[in-house]
Design an enzyme around this catalytic site. Structure first.
Site, short mmCIF file in Angstrom:
data_model
loop_
_atom_site.label_atom_id
_atom_site.label_comp_id
_atom_site.label_asym_id
_atom_site.label_seq_id
_atom_site.Cartn_x
_atom_site.Cartn_y
_atom_site.Cartn_z
N THR A 52 1.00 -1.28 -0.13
CA THR A 52 0.18 0.05 -0.04
C THR A 52 0.71 1.09 0.00
O THR A 52 0.61 1.99 -0.89
CB THR A 52 -1.00 0.02 1.07
OG1 THR A 52 -1.59 -1.18 1.18
CG2 THR A 52 -1.93 1.09 1.22
N LYS A 80 6.79 10.67 20.93
CA LYS A 80 6.94 11.78 21.89
C LYS A 80 5.79 11.97 22.72
O LYS A 80 5.37 12.93 23.57
CB LYS A 80 7.65 13.09 21.66
CG LYS A 80 8.86 13.12 20.86
CD LYS A 80 9.31 14.64 20.35
CE LYS A 80 10.74 14.24 19.67
NZ LYS A 80 10.93 15.72 19.08
N ARG A 101 -2.16 5.20 7.15
CA ARG A 101 -2.47 3.86 7.61
C ARG A 101 -2.38 3.95 9.15
O ARG A 101 -1.14 4.25 9.58
CB ARG A 101 -1.51 2.76 7.04
CG ARG A 101 -1.93 1.46 8.00
CD ARG A 101 -1.34 0.39 7.03
NE ARG A 101 -1.85 -0.05 5.76
CZ ARG A 101 -1.64 -1.02 5.26
NH1 ARG A 101 -0.80 -1.65 5.36
NH2 ARG A 101 -2.34 -1.26 4.15
C1 NCD Z 1 -3.90 -6.05 3.21
C2 NCD Z 1 -3.79 -5.08 4.67
O1 NCD Z 1 -3.14 -4.26 4.92
O2 NCD Z 1 -5.16 -5.09 5.04
N1 NCD Z 1 -2.69 -5.78 2.61
C3 NCD Z 1 -2.81 -4.66 1.56
O3 NCD Z 1 -2.96 -3.69 1.90
N2 NCD Z 1 -2.73 -5.07 0.27
C4 NCD Z 1 -4.28 -7.52 3.59
C5 NCD Z 1 -3.34 -8.09 4.69
O4 NCD Z 1 -2.46 -7.37 5.38
O5 NCD Z 1 -3.55 -9.00 4.74
#
Ligand code: NCD
Length: 352
Positions: A52, A80, A101
Site C-alpha cells: 500500500t 513523544k 494507515r
Molecule cells: C492488506 C491489509 O493491509 O489489510 N494488505 C494490503 O493492503 N494489500 C491485507 C493483509 O494485510 O492481509
C-alpha cells in the site's frame, strides 16, 4: 468526494467516474504524467505496509507529484506523545493530500476532522481499507467486464480482514451480487458488517468449507489470517493454515474464475497456483497503483479548506478497545445509525 475513509463515501456514479479515469491511465499513462505536478502527498504509515505504501508512492510519482512521510511512527513525534489531531493539523499544512494507515479503527475518520486537505484511509486497524477495494473493483471490472451479478467467495479471516469489510460495503452499490462467506465460525464477519448486509439486502451464505462452494464462484477472494490483530494467541494458533488453495482444489473451479488476494500471502495459496491463468493477485496489486493514481489526481488537486470546528470530547462513548476514541480522548462523540442501531461513527461498533 473530499476524503476517502470508507467506501460508503463513494456513490456508484463517483466510482464509475474514478474507474473511467483509472482505465484511461492504464491505457494511456503518458497523458497523466503531469496531473499532480507540484502536488505533495504526506504518507503517514503507523503500521507496517509494503504494497500500500509503495503503491501510493509509485502512484504519486507517476502522476508527477512528490511524497514525504514515515513508515515507522517511532521515527516521528508520535513517539513523544503527540496527538493525532496535532500531527494532522501540522502535516496538512505541508501537503496537498494525507494518506494514512493506523492500527486504530476509525483513525482516518478522526484525522479527516482536523485536516485542511483530503485524507485517504490506507487501512484503519481491522476496520476498513477502501483503496484496496478500489484495486479489487478495478481488477474485477477490467478482467470480467463488469461486477453486477457475480458470485463472490470471501475466504479466510473475515473478522479482522479490513479488505473484506470494505469490499462488502462497496459491493452494495452493485446489483445481484451473491456472497459466499467462507470462514471458521470464530472468524466470521463482525456484527456491523452483518447489519450492513442485512440493511442493504445483500444475498449471502456463511459456510466453513471452501471446497464445497468453489464450483459456484466467479471470484474467489482469499485472505490472510490477520495474526497481528488477535488478542488471544491460541485463537490464532487454532485458525492458522485453515484454508489452503492449491492446484487440486482449483480443478473444481470455473475456467474463468478469478483468484484474488490483497497480499501479503502467508500459506493460504500454494505457489503452484501462481501460474494458473485464473490467479490474478499480482495483476490486482498493479491495478491498485493505477486506481491510486486516479484517486490522487482528484484528491491532491482540491482546494485547501479550514476544517469546521468540532466539539472537544471528554470521554469515549464507544467501548470497542480498538477504537481510536479510546486513545485520542478529545475526539467528539460522533454517532450514526445503521439499520436502526446507534453506532460509533469512527469504528461502526454498536453503542451499548
Ligand atoms: C492488506 C491489509 O493491509 O489489510 N494488505 C494490503 O493492503 N494489500 C491485507 C493483509 O494485510 O492481509
Amino acid at each position: 468526494m473530499r476524503n476517502l475513509i470508507d467506501f460508503s463515501d463513494v456513490s456508484r456514479a463517483e466510482w464509475e467516474t474514478l474507474y473511467r479515469r483509472c482505465s484511461e491511465i492504464i491505457d494511456h499513462p503518458a497523458d497523466f504524467l503531469d496531473t499532480c505536478r507540484g502536488r505533495v502527498s504526506a504518507n503517514l504509515f503507523y503500521e507496517p505496509s509494503t504494497r500500500t505504501n509503495f503503491s501510493f508512492q509509485a502512484a504519486m510519482l507517476r502522476v508527477g507529484g512528490s511524497v514525504f512521510g514515515f513508515a515507522d511512527p517511532n521515527s516521528s513525534s508520535v513517539s513523544k506523545g503527540e496527538t493525532l489531531k496535532d500531527t494532522i493539523t501540522m502535516v496538512s499544512g505541508y501537503a496537498d493530500v494525507v494518506v494514512m494507515r493506523n492500527p486504530k479503527e476509525g483513525a482516518a475518520k478522526a484525522a479527516s476532522l482536523y485536516s485542511y486537505v483530503p485524507v485517504i484511509n490506507a487501512g484503519d486497524g481491522g476496520h476498513m481499507h477502501p483503496t484496496q477495494t478500489a484495486a479489487d473493483l478495478t481488477t474485477i471490472t477490467r478482467l470480467r467486464g463488469g461486477i453486477d451479478g457475480l458470485s463472490i467467495g470471501l475466504c479466510g479471516d473475515l473478522k479482522y480482514g479490513r479488505t473484506v469489510h470494505s469490499l462488502i460495503k462497496a459491493l452494495a452499490k452493485f446489483d445481484h451480487i451473491k456472497f459466499y462467506l467462507i470462514s471458521p465460525r470464530e472468524l466470521a464477519v463482525p456484527e456491523y458488517i452483518r447489519r450492513f448486509m442485512k440493511e442493504n439486502n445483500q444475498w449471502n451464505v456463511e459456510v466453513t468449507g471452501l471446497e464445497a462452494v468453489i464450483p459456484q464462484l466467479d471470484v474467489l477472494y482469499m485472505t490472510r489470517i490477520q495474526r497481528e490483530r488477535f488478542t488471544d494467541p491460541l485463537e490464532y494458533e487454532r485458525n492458522k493454515g485453515i484454508y489452503i488453495l492449491n492446484r487440486r482444489k482449483l480443478d473444481r473451479a470455473r475456467k474463468d474464475m478469478l483468484v484474488m488476494h490483497p497480499l501479503p500471502r502467508v500459506d493460504e495459496i500454494t505457489q503452484d497456483v501462481d501460474d494458473d491463468p485464473r490467479a490474478v493477485y499480482f495483476e490486482q496489486a498493479r491495478y491498485g497503483m493505477f486506481a491510486r493514481m486516479a484517486l490522487l489526481s482528484d484528491l491532491a488537486n482540491q482546494e485547501r479548506r479550514r476544517p469546521d470546528p468540532v466539539e472537544i470530547g471528554t470521554a469515549p462513548i464507544c467501548s470497542n478497545p480498538r477504537c481510536i476514541t479510546q486513545t485520542e480522548r478529545y475526539l467528539p462523540p460522533l454517532v450514526k445509525e445503521n439499520d436502526g442501531v446507534t453506532c460509533c461513527a469512527y469504528c461502526d461498533a454498536a453503542l451499548g
